[in-house]
Write a protein that holds these residues in place. Structure first.
Motif, PDB file in Angstrom:
ATOM      1  N   ALA A  33       0.822  -1.209   0.000  1.00  0.00           N
ATOM      2  CA  ALA A  33       0.000   0.000   0.000  1.00  0.00           C
ATOM      3  C   ALA A  33       0.856   1.258   0.000  1.00  0.00           C
ATOM      4  O   ALA A  33       0.500   2.266  -0.613  1.00  0.00           O
ATOM      5  CB  ALA A  33      -0.924   0.005   1.215  1.00  0.00           C
ATOM      6  N   LEU A  34       1.995   1.212   0.687  1.00  0.00           N
ATOM      7  CA  LEU A  34       2.865   2.383   0.751  1.00  0.00           C
ATOM      8  C   LEU A  34       3.673   2.574  -0.513  1.00  0.00           C
ATOM      9  O   LEU A  34       4.069   3.690  -0.846  1.00  0.00           O
ATOM     10  CB  LEU A  34       3.796   2.275   1.956  1.00  0.00           C
ATOM     11  CG  LEU A  34       3.121   2.349   3.324  1.00  0.00           C
ATOM     12  CD1 LEU A  34       4.144   2.156   4.419  1.00  0.00           C
ATOM     13  CD2 LEU A  34       2.382   3.661   3.495  1.00  0.00           C
ATOM     14  N   ALA A  35       3.948   1.479  -1.206  1.00  0.00           N
ATOM     15  CA  ALA A  35       4.728   1.586  -2.442  1.00  0.00           C
ATOM     16  C   ALA A  35       3.844   2.171  -3.527  1.00  0.00           C
ATOM     17  O   ALA A  35       2.770   1.667  -3.812  1.00  0.00           O
ATOM     18  CB  ALA A  35       5.246   0.216  -2.854  1.00  0.00           C
ATOM     19  N   ARG A  36       4.319   3.229  -4.116  1.00  0.00           N
ATOM     20  CA  ARG A  36       3.541   3.880  -5.161  1.00  0.00           C
ATOM     21  C   ARG A  36       4.107   3.502  -6.513  1.00  0.00           C
ATOM     22  O   ARG A  36       5.312   3.541  -6.706  1.00  0.00           O
ATOM     23  CB  ARG A  36       3.588   5.388  -4.991  1.00  0.00           C
ATOM     24  CG  ARG A  36       2.922   5.835  -3.730  1.00  0.00           C
ATOM     25  CD  ARG A  36       2.917   7.316  -3.631  1.00  0.00           C
ATOM     26  NE  ARG A  36       2.243   7.704  -2.408  1.00  0.00           N
ATOM     27  CZ  ARG A  36       2.121   8.932  -2.008  1.00  0.00           C
ATOM     28  NH1 ARG A  36       2.633   9.906  -2.730  1.00  0.00           N
ATOM     29  NH2 ARG A  36       1.505   9.216  -0.891  1.00  0.00           N
ATOM     30  N   PRO A  37       3.254   3.172  -7.436  1.00  0.00           N
ATOM     31  CA  PRO A  37       3.763   2.851  -8.771  1.00  0.00           C
ATOM     32  C   PRO A  37       4.323   4.093  -9.445  1.00  0.00           C
ATOM     33  O   PRO A  37       3.880   5.203  -9.179  1.00  0.00           O
ATOM     34  CB  PRO A  37       2.534   2.327  -9.522  1.00  0.00           C
ATOM     35  CG  PRO A  37       1.379   2.918  -8.793  1.00  0.00           C
ATOM     36  CD  PRO A  37       1.810   3.071  -7.347  1.00  0.00           C
ATOM     37  N   ALA A  38       5.297   3.875 -10.306  1.00  0.00           N
ATOM     38  CA  ALA A  38       5.895   4.989 -11.033  1.00  0.00           C
ATOM     39  C   ALA A  38       4.855   5.569 -11.982  1.00  0.00           C
ATOM     40  O   ALA A  38       4.232   4.859 -12.753  1.00  0.00           O
ATOM     41  CB  ALA A  38       7.118   4.514 -11.809  1.00  0.00           C
ATOM     42  N   SER A  39       4.655   6.851 -11.891  1.00  0.00           N
ATOM     43  CA  SER A  39       3.647   7.472 -12.745  1.00  0.00           C
ATOM     44  C   SER A  39       4.280   7.823 -14.083  1.00  0.00           C
ATOM     45  O   SER A  39       5.388   8.322 -14.151  1.00  0.00           O
ATOM     46  CB  SER A  39       3.088   8.724 -12.073  1.00  0.00           C
ATOM     47  OG  SER A  39       4.131   9.641 -11.841  1.00  0.00           O
ATOM     48  N   ALA A  40       3.544   7.555 -15.123  1.00  0.00           N
ATOM     49  CA  ALA A  40       4.032   7.846 -16.466  1.00  0.00           C
ATOM     50  C   ALA A  40       3.693   9.288 -16.790  1.00  0.00           C
ATOM     51  O   ALA A  40       2.609   9.601 -17.265  1.00  0.00           O
ATOM     52  CB  ALA A  40       3.418   6.888 -17.471  1.00  0.00           C
ATOM     53  N   GLU A  41       4.611  10.198 -16.495  1.00  0.00           N
ATOM     54  CA  GLU A  41       4.390  11.608 -16.751  1.00  0.00           C
ATOM     55  C   GLU A  41       4.746  11.968 -18.186  1.00  0.00           C
ATOM     56  O   GLU A  41       4.474  13.065 -18.632  1.00  0.00           O
ATOM     57  CB  GLU A  41       5.222  12.438 -15.783  1.00  0.00           C
ATOM     58  CG  GLU A  41       4.829  12.232 -14.338  1.00  0.00           C
ATOM     59  CD  GLU A  41       5.753  12.965 -13.385  1.00  0.00           C
ATOM     60  OE1 GLU A  41       6.633  13.708 -13.852  1.00  0.00           O
ATOM     61  OE2 GLU A  41       5.585  12.791 -12.182  1.00  0.00           O
ATOM     62  N   ILE A  42       5.386  11.048 -18.883  1.00  0.00           N
ATOM     63  CA  ILE A  42       5.830  11.313 -20.238  1.00  0.00           C
ATOM     64  C   ILE A  42       4.781  10.789 -21.196  1.00  0.00           C
ATOM     65  O   ILE A  42       4.384   9.634 -21.140  1.00  0.00           O
ATOM     66  CB  ILE A  42       7.175  10.620 -20.500  1.00  0.00           C
ATOM     67  CG1 ILE A  42       8.207  11.133 -19.507  1.00  0.00           C
ATOM     68  CG2 ILE A  42       7.636  10.831 -21.912  1.00  0.00           C
ATOM     69  CD1 ILE A  42       9.439  10.301 -19.446  1.00  0.00           C
ATOM     70  N   ALA A  43       4.334  11.658 -22.077  1.00  0.00           N
ATOM     71  CA  ALA A  43       3.372  11.245 -23.092  1.00  0.00           C
ATOM     72  C   ALA A  43       4.127  10.529 -24.201  1.00  0.00           C
ATOM     73  O   ALA A  43       5.055  11.080 -24.798  1.00  0.00           O
ATOM     74  CB  ALA A  43       2.639  12.455 -23.642  1.00  0.00           C
ATOM     75  N   LEU A  44       3.761   9.287 -24.442  1.00  0.00           N
ATOM     76  CA  LEU A  44       4.420   8.511 -25.485  1.00  0.00           C
ATOM     77  C   LEU A  44       3.866   8.888 -26.842  1.00  0.00           C
ATOM     78  O   LEU A  44       2.655   9.061 -27.005  1.00  0.00           O
ATOM     79  CB  LEU A  44       4.228   7.016 -25.231  1.00  0.00           C
ATOM     80  CG  LEU A  44       4.853   6.465 -23.955  1.00  0.00           C
ATOM     81  CD1 LEU A  44       4.488   5.002 -23.784  1.00  0.00           C
ATOM     82  CD2 LEU A  44       6.350   6.640 -23.979  1.00  0.00           C
ATOM     83  N   PRO A  45       4.743   9.021 -27.834  1.00  0.00           N
ATOM     84  CA  PRO A  45       4.260   9.344 -29.174  1.00  0.00           C
ATOM     85  C   PRO A  45       3.508   8.163 -29.776  1.00  0.00           C
ATOM     86  O   PRO A  45       3.755   7.016 -29.445  1.00  0.00           O
ATOM     87  CB  PRO A  45       5.548   9.640 -29.962  1.00  0.00           C
ATOM     88  CG  PRO A  45       6.635   9.005 -29.191  1.00  0.00           C
ATOM     89  CD  PRO A  45       6.194   8.927 -27.768  1.00  0.00           C
ATOM     90  N   THR A  46       2.556   8.478 -30.633  1.00  0.00           N
ATOM     91  CA  THR A  46       1.791   7.435 -31.311  1.00  0.00           C
ATOM     92  C   THR A  46       1.974   7.614 -32.797  1.00  0.00           C
ATOM     93  O   THR A  46       1.692   8.691 -33.318  1.00  0.00           O
ATOM     94  CB  THR A  46       0.300   7.551 -30.954  1.00  0.00           C
ATOM     95  OG1 THR A  46       0.188   7.531 -29.537  1.00  0.00           O
ATOM     96  CG2 THR A  46      -0.501   6.410 -31.527  1.00  0.00           C
TER      97      THR A  46
END
Length: 176
Positions: A33-46
């Motif tokens: 619960a304390l471990a937070r997943p890495a947030s994807a702040e980078i928009a990936l190109p499509t």
């Protein structure tokens, strides 16, 4: 024999094995619960291309940052290892009369100079190590790029295989 021993130890401490298991599960849940997943702040190109993956890997991976930090630290090392020892300043009072007149004292400043070429050898060794660490940056960057490209093509292969499997299943359904 082996199964009785852990039970004996757990009961000896005043806790059953079942209670220990519950505590372990609770600890794991709290950590999860304390471990937070890495947030994807980078928009990936499509669509995502190989070059995009390589660029992201070069800018986002911590291995490259760590290699650059090691190289910066190694560049500072030659100055440290080749420096002279700190000078020593000594004050001494040999005789202090009761009336305060005629103090007999001395001041000594001492600096040691090595006669061998050890400082120069240490400096050249540290400079060589700094060059090695600087070259290691490129090796780490290449390894990160290779890992990113491998992962990209493995994902592309898995997606293509899934697509082929779906088409094969549709064809098999038509034949049936």
């Amino acid at each position: 024999g082996l199964r009785e021993r852990p039970q004996f130890r757990a009961k000896h401490r005043g806790m059953s094995l079942e209670a220990l298991r519950v505590v372990r599960v609770l600890v794991l849940l709290v950590i999860g619960a304390l471990a937070r997943p890495a947030s994807a702040e980078i928009a990936l190109p499509t669509p995502l291309r190989v070059q995009d993956v390589v660029t992201l890997a070069r800018t986002q991976r911590s291995e490259i940052t760590a290699a650059k930090a090691r190289a910066r630290a190694a560049r500072e090392r030659p100055t440290i290892v080749s420096a002279l020892d700190e000078p020593t300043v000594s004050l001494s009072i040999d005789h202090l009369p009761f009336d305060g007149m005629g103090i007999d004292g001395s001041v000594t400043v001492q600096q040691s100079f090595p006669l061998s070429h050890i400082r120069g050898h240490r400096r050249r060794s540290a400079e060589a190590n700094a060059r090695r660490e600087t070259a290691q940056i490129e090796t780490v960057e290449r390894d990160v790029e290779l890992d990113a490209v491998r992962a990209f093509w493995m994902l592309a292969e898995a997606r293509a295989t899934t697509e082929i499997t779906v088409k094969q299943k549709a064809l098999a359904d038509q034949l049936v």
